[in-house]
Design a protein around this motif. Structure first.
Motif, PDB file in Angstrom:
ATOM      1  N   LEU A  45     -38.248 -77.254  26.184  1.00 17.72           N
ATOM      2  CA  LEU A  45     -38.409 -75.684  25.296  1.00 17.72           C
ATOM      3  C   LEU A  45     -39.111 -74.872  25.428  1.00 17.72           C
ATOM      4  CD1 LEU A  45     -37.452 -76.947  21.833  1.00 17.72           C
ATOM      5  CD2 LEU A  45     -35.480 -77.082  23.707  1.00 17.72           C
ATOM      6  N   VAL A  75     -34.347 -73.896  25.654  1.00 21.33           N
ATOM      7  CA  VAL A  75     -33.629 -75.466  25.742  1.00 21.33           C
ATOM      8  C   VAL A  75     -33.776 -75.024  27.577  1.00 21.33           C
ATOM      9  CG1 VAL A  75     -32.726 -77.429  27.147  1.00 21.33           C
ATOM     10  CG2 VAL A  75     -33.072 -76.330  24.374  1.00 21.33           C
ATOM     11  N   PRO A 120     -32.895 -78.452  19.524  1.00 23.81           N
ATOM     12  CA  PRO A 120     -31.571 -79.071  20.378  1.00 23.81           C
ATOM     13  C   PRO A 120     -31.366 -80.835  20.063  1.00 23.81           C
ATOM     14  CG  PRO A 120     -33.540 -79.032  21.652  1.00 23.81           C
ATOM     15  CD  PRO A 120     -33.863 -78.852  20.479  1.00 23.81           C
ATOM     16  N   TRP A 178     -41.929 -80.169  25.471  1.00 26.16           N
ATOM     17  CA  TRP A 178     -41.292 -80.903  25.232  1.00 26.16           C
ATOM     18  C   TRP A 178     -40.535 -82.032  24.123  1.00 26.16           C
ATOM     19  CZ3 TRP A 178     -40.720 -82.795  30.942  1.00 26.16           C
ATOM     20  CH2 TRP A 178     -40.631 -81.941  31.999  1.00 26.16           C
ATOM     21  N   GLU A 182     -36.168 -87.508  22.890  1.00 28.53           N
ATOM     22  CA  GLU A 182     -35.186 -88.074  22.011  1.00 28.53           C
ATOM     23  C   GLU A 182     -35.255 -89.020  20.933  1.00 28.53           C
ATOM     24  OE1 GLU A 182     -30.450 -86.964  21.301  1.00 28.53           O
ATOM     25  OE2 GLU A 182     -31.091 -88.494  23.252  1.00 28.53           O
ATOM     26  N   TYR A 196     -36.135 -86.865  17.032  1.00 27.56           N
ATOM     27  CA  TYR A 196     -37.241 -86.795  17.799  1.00 27.56           C
ATOM     28  C   TYR A 196     -37.913 -87.735  17.720  1.00 27.56           C
ATOM     29  CZ  TYR A 196     -35.346 -82.127  18.327  1.00 27.56           C
ATOM     30  OH  TYR A 196     -35.176 -80.940  18.245  1.00 27.56           O
ATOM     31  N   ARG A 245     -34.479 -89.438  26.713  1.00 28.02           N
ATOM     32  CA  ARG A 245     -34.088 -88.425  27.410  1.00 28.02           C
ATOM     33  C   ARG A 245     -34.873 -87.531  26.598  1.00 28.02           C
ATOM     34  NH1 ARG A 245     -28.351 -85.593  25.133  1.00 28.02           N
ATOM     35  NH2 ARG A 245     -27.624 -87.294  25.778  1.00 28.02           N
ATOM     36  N   TRP A 246     -35.557 -86.143  27.669  1.00 23.82           N
ATOM     37  CA  TRP A 246     -36.042 -85.548  27.337  1.00 23.82           C
ATOM     38  C   TRP A 246     -35.012 -83.987  27.133  1.00 23.82           C
ATOM     39  CZ3 TRP A 246     -41.512 -85.986  25.071  1.00 23.82           C
ATOM     40  CH2 TRP A 246     -42.002 -87.311  25.560  1.00 23.82           C
ATOM     41  N   TYR A 247     -36.209 -83.097  26.135  1.00 22.89           N
ATOM     42  CA  TYR A 247     -35.535 -81.433  25.867  1.00 22.89           C
ATOM     43  C   TYR A 247     -36.535 -80.922  26.394  1.00 22.89           C
ATOM     44  CZ  TYR A 247     -31.111 -83.617  23.671  1.00 22.89           C
ATOM     45  OH  TYR A 247     -30.995 -83.645  23.054  1.00 22.89           O
TER      46      TYR A 247
END
Length: 170
Positions: A164, A170, A89, A147, A150, A135, A160-162
């Protein structure tokens, strides 16, 4: 290299043998960007502003790798065989004047006041990446989720964390 030119450094990601006597190459990846910086009558050398770095994490016998200047995540087996990759992402973000100003101010926090004008000019004239890294950090948890933190200017620490799956959802 010449002043103001960015040099892409390279890192080798590999597996050391159990006796630390052999290295099996996994990948050769672009890493931090270096640049020369004029400081008065001298030339310094350091990381270019907003330089991406290689991130990696392991989970379930797999190694996940990103160079942080692309959203792509590569997956290798624990013994170094390439499996697949997927797009993570995040969207590309250009480096703005505000990013540069905050980066310079952050670097000057530890510089004595009498030396700040020289360092300010040097940093303002130094080369930097055109875009922010995607990242700042990559981790995996006990359930196999990836994890991705960003990247946020100027220091990289994001808010902010994505999260997956191992297939990139996501």
């Amino acid at each position: 290299g010449p002043v103001h030119e960015i040099v892409r450094d390279t890192i080798v990601l590999g597996l050391l043998g159990p006796e630390l006597d052999s290295l099996e190459l996994l990948a050769t990846l672009p890493s931090a960007m270096s640049t020369t910086i004029p400081i008065g009558d001298r030339v310094g050398f350091g990381a270019a502003g907003f330089s991406p770095r290689v991130l990696h994490a392991t989970s379930g016998g797999c190694i996940f790798v990103s160079t942080a200047d692309t959203s792509s995540i590569q997956i290798y087996t624990a013994d170094g065989k390439y499996l697949t990759s997927f797009e993570g992402p995040g969207t590309p973000r250009a480096v703005s004047k505000e990013h540069l100003d905050s980066w310079v101010a952050d670097r000057l926090r530890t510089v004595p006041a009498d030396q700040q004008p020289v360092f300010r000019r040097a940093l303002a004239g130094a080369a930097h990446a055109d875009g922010l890294p995607y990242y700042h950090q990559m981790l995996t948890d006990p359930w196999g989720y990836i994890w991705l933190e960003e990247y946020s200017a100027p220091r990289g620490l994001g808010d902010r964390w994505y999260v997956l799956t191992q297939s990139g959802e996501v």
